[in-house]
Write a protein that holds these residues in place. Structure first.
Motif, PDB file in Angstrom:
ATOM      1  N   GLN A  10       1.102  -0.933   0.379  1.00  0.00           N
ATOM      2  CA  GLN A  10      -0.006  -0.072   0.292  1.00  0.00           C
ATOM      3  C   GLN A  10       0.693   1.266  -0.250  1.00  0.00           C
ATOM      4  O   GLN A  10       0.648   2.271  -0.798  1.00  0.00           O
ATOM      5  N   GLU A  11       1.370   1.315   0.424  1.00  0.00           N
ATOM      6  CA  GLU A  11       2.750   2.226   0.282  1.00  0.00           C
ATOM      7  C   GLU A  11       3.491   2.396  -0.738  1.00  0.00           C
ATOM      8  O   GLU A  11       3.695   3.602  -0.619  1.00  0.00           O
ATOM      9  N   ARG A  12       4.101   1.499  -1.291  1.00  0.00           N
ATOM     10  CA  ARG A  12       4.444   1.562  -2.792  1.00  0.00           C
ATOM     11  C   ARG A  12       3.400   2.378  -3.755  1.00  0.00           C
ATOM     12  O   ARG A  12       3.235   3.530  -4.605  1.00  0.00           O
ATOM     13  N   ILE A  13       2.006   1.689  -3.666  1.00  0.00           N
ATOM     14  CA  ILE A  13       1.411   1.848  -4.293  1.00  0.00           C
ATOM     15  C   ILE A  13       0.480   3.551  -4.087  1.00  0.00           C
ATOM     16  O   ILE A  13       0.631   5.189  -5.071  1.00  0.00           O
ATOM     17  N   MET A  14       1.111   4.164  -2.959  1.00  0.00           N
ATOM     18  CA  MET A  14       0.936   5.900  -2.623  1.00  0.00           C
ATOM     19  C   MET A  14       1.465   6.677  -2.711  1.00  0.00           C
ATOM     20  O   MET A  14       1.565   7.503  -3.535  1.00  0.00           O
ATOM     21  N   ASP A  15       2.948   6.084  -3.076  1.00  0.00           N
ATOM     22  CA  ASP A  15       4.723   6.937  -3.859  1.00  0.00           C
ATOM     23  C   ASP A  15       4.174   6.547  -4.873  1.00  0.00           C
ATOM     24  O   ASP A  15       4.259   7.783  -5.606  1.00  0.00           O
ATOM     25  N   GLU A  16       3.523   5.749  -5.930  1.00  0.00           N
ATOM     26  CA  GLU A  16       3.243   6.060  -6.940  1.00  0.00           C
ATOM     27  C   GLU A  16       2.325   6.580  -7.183  1.00  0.00           C
ATOM     28  O   GLU A  16       3.024   8.080  -8.434  1.00  0.00           O
ATOM     29  N   ILE A  17       1.108   6.679  -7.008  1.00  0.00           N
ATOM     30  CA  ILE A  17       0.443   7.925  -6.664  1.00  0.00           C
ATOM     31  C   ILE A  17       0.700   9.733  -6.988  1.00  0.00           C
ATOM     32  O   ILE A  17       0.866  10.843  -7.317  1.00  0.00           O
ATOM     33  N   ASP A  18       1.699   9.267  -5.438  1.00  0.00           N
ATOM     34  CA  ASP A  18       2.281  10.997  -5.587  1.00  0.00           C
ATOM     35  C   ASP A  18       3.039  11.182  -6.956  1.00  0.00           C
ATOM     36  O   ASP A  18       2.919  12.640  -6.658  1.00  0.00           O
ATOM     37  N   GLU A  19       3.985  10.046  -7.219  1.00  0.00           N
ATOM     38  CA  GLU A  19       4.922  10.543  -7.973  1.00  0.00           C
ATOM     39  C   GLU A  19       4.438  11.816  -9.712  1.00  0.00           C
ATOM     40  O   GLU A  19       4.449  11.812 -10.162  1.00  0.00           O
ATOM     41  N   GLU A  20       2.321  10.773  -9.996  1.00  0.00           N
ATOM     42  CA  GLU A  20       2.010  10.376 -10.975  1.00  0.00           C
ATOM     43  C   GLU A  20       1.488  12.503 -10.484  1.00  0.00           C
ATOM     44  O   GLU A  20       1.480  13.313 -11.685  1.00  0.00           O
ATOM     45  N   ALA A  21       1.117  12.170  -9.130  1.00  0.00           N
ATOM     46  CA  ALA A  21       0.693  13.562  -9.281  1.00  0.00           C
ATOM     47  C   ALA A  21       1.837  14.961  -9.820  1.00  0.00           C
ATOM     48  O   ALA A  21       0.922  15.670 -10.171  1.00  0.00           O
ATOM     49  N   LYS A  22       3.234  14.362  -8.460  1.00  0.00           N
ATOM     50  CA  LYS A  22       4.220  15.161  -9.228  1.00  0.00           C
ATOM     51  C   LYS A  22       4.582  16.335 -10.418  1.00  0.00           C
ATOM     52  O   LYS A  22       4.443  16.836 -11.000  1.00  0.00           O
ATOM     53  N   ARG A  23       4.420  14.466 -11.205  1.00  0.00           N
ATOM     54  CA  ARG A  23       4.751  14.393 -13.061  1.00  0.00           C
ATOM     55  C   ARG A  23       3.248  15.488 -13.413  1.00  0.00           C
ATOM     56  O   ARG A  23       3.808  16.490 -14.354  1.00  0.00           O
ATOM     57  N   ALA A  24       2.723  15.370 -12.945  1.00  0.00           N
ATOM     58  CA  ALA A  24       1.181  16.451 -13.937  1.00  0.00           C
ATOM     59  C   ALA A  24       1.369  17.466 -13.467  1.00  0.00           C
ATOM     60  O   ALA A  24       0.902  18.046 -13.980  1.00  0.00           O
ATOM     61  N   ARG A  25       1.951  17.442 -12.179  1.00  0.00           N
ATOM     62  CA  ARG A  25       1.378  19.425 -11.686  1.00  0.00           C
ATOM     63  C   ARG A  25       2.808  20.383 -12.302  1.00  0.00           C
ATOM     64  O   ARG A  25       3.071  20.837 -13.315  1.00  0.00           O
ATOM     65  N   MET A  26       3.778  19.321 -12.796  1.00  0.00           N
ATOM     66  CA  MET A  26       5.061  19.698 -13.963  1.00  0.00           C
ATOM     67  C   MET A  26       5.554  20.139 -14.865  1.00  0.00           C
ATOM     68  O   MET A  26       4.929  20.812 -15.561  1.00  0.00           O
ATOM     69  N   LYS A  27       4.157  19.185 -15.571  1.00  0.00           N
ATOM     70  CA  LYS A  27       3.517  19.439 -16.656  1.00  0.00           C
ATOM     71  C   LYS A  27       2.808  20.136 -17.659  1.00  0.00           C
ATOM     72  O   LYS A  27       2.219  20.232 -18.215  1.00  0.00           O
TER      73      LYS A  27
END
Length: 97
Positions: free
Chosen positions: A73-90
């Protein structure tokens, strides 16, 4: 399982008796109860140890499973956070970002 009856024996110490059918004295009945109580004590200590070991093993498996689940579950949350971070950058730059 089918209960097996022991074969008849000529030895008096190996003969099984039924206390309800035999005419036994109070002393004999008391002795039988004492022996049965000692056998129960001996068997329950073995069972208690076996049950404790089984309980600890099951508890360890449950704890291990929970640990794997929480890490995934922690890995899934880390992946979601990274996707959100990339989306904010783009995404477009506005005053709210």
């Amino acid at each position: 399982m089918a209960e097996k009856k022991p074969p008849k024996s000529d030895s008096p110490f190996a003969t099984r008796i039924d206390p309800t059918k035999e005419n036994l004295s109070q002393d004999q009945m008391h002795f039988i109860r004492q022996v049965e109580l000692e056998q129960w004590k001996k068997n329950t200590s073995k069972l208690r140890t076996r049950n404790l070991v089984t309980g600890l093993a099951i508890g360890a498996l449950v704890l291990d499973g929970y640990t794997f689940y929480s890490v995934s579950q922690e890995r899934i949350m880390d992946e979601i956070d990274e996707e959100a971070k990339r989306a904010r950058m783009k995404g477009p730059k506005t005053g709210a970002n």
